[in-house]
Design a protein around this motif. Structure first.
Motif, PDB file in Angstrom:
ATOM      1  N   PRO B  27      -6.330  -1.024   5.980  1.00 21.31           N
ATOM      2  CA  PRO B  27      -6.825  -0.622   7.303  1.00 21.31           C
ATOM      3  C   PRO B  27      -5.855  -0.954   8.442  1.00 21.31           C
ATOM      4  O   PRO B  27      -5.684  -0.122   9.336  1.00 21.31           O
ATOM      5  N   ASP B  28      -5.208  -2.135   8.387  1.00 23.17           N
ATOM      6  CA  ASP B  28      -4.315  -2.501   9.491  1.00 23.17           C
ATOM      7  C   ASP B  28      -3.085  -1.595   9.542  1.00 23.17           C
ATOM      8  O   ASP B  28      -2.660  -1.141  10.624  1.00 23.17           O
ATOM      9  N   GLU B  29      -2.564  -1.256   8.304  1.00 22.34           N
ATOM     10  CA  GLU B  29      -1.401  -0.368   8.250  1.00 22.34           C
ATOM     11  C   GLU B  29      -1.802   1.053   8.630  1.00 22.34           C
ATOM     12  O   GLU B  29      -1.048   1.786   9.294  1.00 22.34           O
ATOM     13  N   ALA B  30      -2.997   1.451   8.213  1.00 22.54           N
ATOM     14  CA  ALA B  30      -3.486   2.788   8.568  1.00 22.54           C
ATOM     15  C   ALA B  30      -3.628   2.930  10.089  1.00 22.54           C
ATOM     16  O   ALA B  30      -3.271   3.977  10.661  1.00 22.54           O
ATOM     17  N   ALA B  31      -4.122   1.856  10.733  1.00 27.60           N
ATOM     18  CA  ALA B  31      -4.259   1.900  12.186  1.00 27.60           C
ATOM     19  C   ALA B  31      -2.891   1.995  12.856  1.00 27.60           C
ATOM     20  O   ALA B  31      -2.714   2.721  13.867  1.00 27.60           O
ATOM     21  N   ASP B  32      -1.916   1.319  12.257  1.00 26.72           N
ATOM     22  CA  ASP B  32      -0.557   1.359  12.798  1.00 26.72           C
ATOM     23  C   ASP B  32       0.027   2.755  12.686  1.00 26.72           C
ATOM     24  O   ASP B  32       0.624   3.277  13.645  1.00 26.72           O
ATOM     25  N   VAL B  33      -0.166   3.419  11.509  1.00 27.56           N
ATOM     26  CA  VAL B  33       0.349   4.772  11.299  1.00 27.56           C
ATOM     27  C   VAL B  33      -0.374   5.749  12.219  1.00 27.56           C
ATOM     28  O   VAL B  33       0.252   6.649  12.804  1.00 27.56           O
ATOM     29  N   GLU B  34      -1.643   5.526  12.393  1.00 20.92           N
ATOM     30  CA  GLU B  34      -2.436   6.420  13.257  1.00 20.92           C
ATOM     31  C   GLU B  34      -1.904   6.339  14.707  1.00 20.92           C
ATOM     32  O   GLU B  34      -1.810   7.365  15.400  1.00 20.92           O
ATOM     33  N   ARG B  35      -1.562   5.123  15.072  1.00 19.23           N
ATOM     34  CA  ARG B  35      -0.995   4.952  16.428  1.00 19.23           C
ATOM     35  C   ARG B  35       0.344   5.682  16.556  1.00 19.23           C
ATOM     36  O   ARG B  35       0.613   6.391  17.536  1.00 19.23           O
ATOM     37  N   LEU B  36       1.212   5.543  15.457  1.00 23.61           N
ATOM     38  CA  LEU B  36       2.522   6.214  15.479  1.00 23.61           C
ATOM     39  C   LEU B  36       2.375   7.730  15.538  1.00 23.61           C
ATOM     40  O   LEU B  36       3.114   8.427  16.260  1.00 23.61           O
ATOM     41  N   VAL B  37       1.421   8.256  14.777  1.00 20.83           N
ATOM     42  CA  VAL B  37       1.199   9.711  14.762  1.00 20.83           C
ATOM     43  C   VAL B  37       0.788  10.223  16.135  1.00 20.83           C
ATOM     44  O   VAL B  37       1.209  11.306  16.570  1.00 20.83           O
ATOM     45  N   SER B  38       0.006   9.408  16.874  1.00 23.47           N
ATOM     46  CA  SER B  38      -0.470   9.863  18.180  1.00 23.47           C
ATOM     47  C   SER B  38       0.584   9.656  19.280  1.00 23.47           C
ATOM     48  O   SER B  38       0.578  10.375  20.270  1.00 23.47           O
ATOM     49  N   PRO B  41       6.518  11.556  18.532  1.00 26.09           N
ATOM     50  CA  PRO B  41       6.575  12.986  18.191  1.00 26.09           C
ATOM     51  C   PRO B  41       7.063  13.240  16.762  1.00 26.09           C
ATOM     52  O   PRO B  41       6.593  14.172  16.094  1.00 26.09           O
ATOM     53  N   ALA B  42       8.038  12.407  16.283  1.00 26.40           N
ATOM     54  CA  ALA B  42       8.532  12.604  14.895  1.00 26.40           C
ATOM     55  C   ALA B  42       7.408  12.402  13.897  1.00 26.40           C
ATOM     56  O   ALA B  42       7.226  13.162  12.944  1.00 26.40           O
ATOM     57  N   TRP B  43       6.654  11.346  14.096  1.00 26.29           N
ATOM     58  CA  TRP B  43       5.512  11.053  13.199  1.00 26.29           C
ATOM     59  C   TRP B  43       4.450  12.156  13.317  1.00 26.29           C
ATOM     60  O   TRP B  43       3.871  12.577  12.318  1.00 26.29           O
ATOM     61  N   LYS B  44       4.291  12.617  14.592  1.00 26.16           N
ATOM     62  CA  LYS B  44       3.262  13.641  14.823  1.00 26.16           C
ATOM     63  C   LYS B  44       3.629  14.947  14.108  1.00 26.16           C
ATOM     64  O   LYS B  44       2.795  15.575  13.426  1.00 26.16           O
ATOM     65  N   ALA B  45       4.930  15.319  14.202  1.00 23.09           N
ATOM     66  CA  ALA B  45       5.374  16.562  13.552  1.00 23.09           C
ATOM     67  C   ALA B  45       5.311  16.445  12.041  1.00 23.09           C
ATOM     68  O   ALA B  45       4.863  17.367  11.331  1.00 23.09           O
TER      69      ALA B  45
END
Lengths: 170, 203
Positions: B27-38, B41-45
């Motif tokens: 969950p903590d890593e997922a929250a971190d990735v979710e933050r990066l995606v939002s 832009p590279a993560w979002k794309a």
């Protein structure tokens, strides 16, 4: 419940086979011994013999000569009773006689070609052990009856044999 | 039109994003990735590209899966499988058990049974003699001895008042007579073979 056969080796199976064979043979032998002989026909003619001469009894025509020879003191012979019984195993056979006596026959085995028979007259308290060949006529006589004596003419024959040798019948 | 350069995610970042999309991250890593995606832009794309690719891949599979028919699947599988080893029946086990040695014993028993069943139970019957010692029928071979054999009296018991006398024939084919007489012996005994009591007897 599951029926399991024992695990036996070759020798064990051979022994088992022989044991089964021996058991079956013993059973058959025991059954045969228990059943005894298939049976014998016992024929008995009860004859009254008197000193007085009488017309020949047609029922005794075939043994008239033998009666006259064996019982020379008597001249009249009349058949009173004819019996045919099955002698099977050692089961005794009883024949009631006209004088109130009873004759009993019991087959007791075979010795060579002779049949061992125990013959008893109950009231007279007489027992005889005799050995008789098949189809050989023999007699018992002497019991007083009706002014004469009783003669028992007897013989044994195999069951199923043709009735040719019955000499007490015409 | 914007010409913003968007960096490409590294392999490790791609792997981390894939795990995120698969829901395989803690969950903590997922929250971190979710933050990066939002935010990134590279993560979002990359997230968008992966999501589209996944949907494109899933669509035909789901369609084929929906179209797939599983009727008779197990029947087909069972048909192709080798026949299962059937538990041996009692008859099978008996058949295996009755090996030649056992059959030899049973054959011996059968032979013994045949002997017991077929052996003659009574001795051969002799021909009955006719009165006067003449055979009623011609004697069968081997019966001559039986014809001449008399009745044998082996034992006599008389517990009463009877005297028992046995008259044996002189002739081979004569008659055996068992006399039971009242004791004492009668004055005149019947039959030629029975001795008559007489005052003239010397003893």
């Amino acid at each position: 419940m599951r029926f399991e056969l024992p695990a036996l080796g070759r020798v064990g199976r051979a022994l088992l086979g022989l044991a089964i064979g021996a058991g079956l043979s013993l059973g058959l032998w025991a059954g045969d011994a228990a059943a005894g002989e298939p049976g014998l026909r016992l024929k008995v003619s009860v004859i009254q013999a008197t000193k007085e001469k009488s017309a020949p009894d047609p029922a005794l025509a075939r043994i008239q000569g033998e009666l006259a020879e064996a019982f020379a003191g008597y001249q009249g012979f009349k058949r009173l009773q004819a019996e045919e019984k099955l002698l099977a195993g050692e089961t005794p056979v009883k024949i009631d006689l006209p004088n109130g006596e009873s004759a009993e026959f019991k087959h007791q085995g075979v010795d060579k070609n002779l049949h061992k028979i125990r013959f008893s007259l109950a009231k007279s308290k007489v027992n005889l052990d005799l050995k008789a060949p098949l189809k050989k006529m023999f007699y018992q006589a002497g019991m007083k009856h009706g002014g004469g004596i009783l003669i028992l003419a007897m013989y044994i024959a195999p069951v199923g044999e043709p009735p040719a040798p019955d000499k007490t019948e015409p | 039109m914007s010409t913003e350069n968007i960096r490409t995610l590294s392999d490790a970042e791609q792997e981390r994003l894939s795990l995120f999309l698969d829901g395989a991250l803690p969950p903590d890593e997922a929250a971190d990735v979710e933050r990066l995606v939002s935010e990134d832009p590279a993560w979002k794309a990359a997230h968008r590209a992966l999501k589209i690719t996944g949907e494109m891949l899933r669509a035909p599979v789901e369609r084929h899966a929906a179209e797939a028919r599983f009727d008779g699947l197990w029947a087909g599988i069972e048909q192709r499988l080798p026949a299962p080893e059937r538990a041996p029946s009692l008859l099978d086990r008996l058949r295996a058990f009755l090996s030649p040695p056992v059959l030899v014993g049973l054959a011996a028993a059968a032979a013994a049974a045949a002997y017991v069943a077929t052996r003659p139970s009574t001795p051969p019957a002799p021909e009955a003699p006719a009165p006067g010692g003449v055979a009623a029928r011609g004697p069968a071979p081997g019966t001559a001895l039986a014809e001449s054999e008399p009745v044998i009296i082996e034992g006599i018991e008389s517990a009463g008042q009877k005297t028992v006398l046995v008259s044996q024939p002189v002739e081979p084919n004569g008659a055996t007579v068992i006399w039971t007489l009242d004791a004492p012996a009668p004055e005149s005994q019947p039959g030629s073979d029975v001795p008559a009591a007489s005052d003239d007897d010397p003893i």
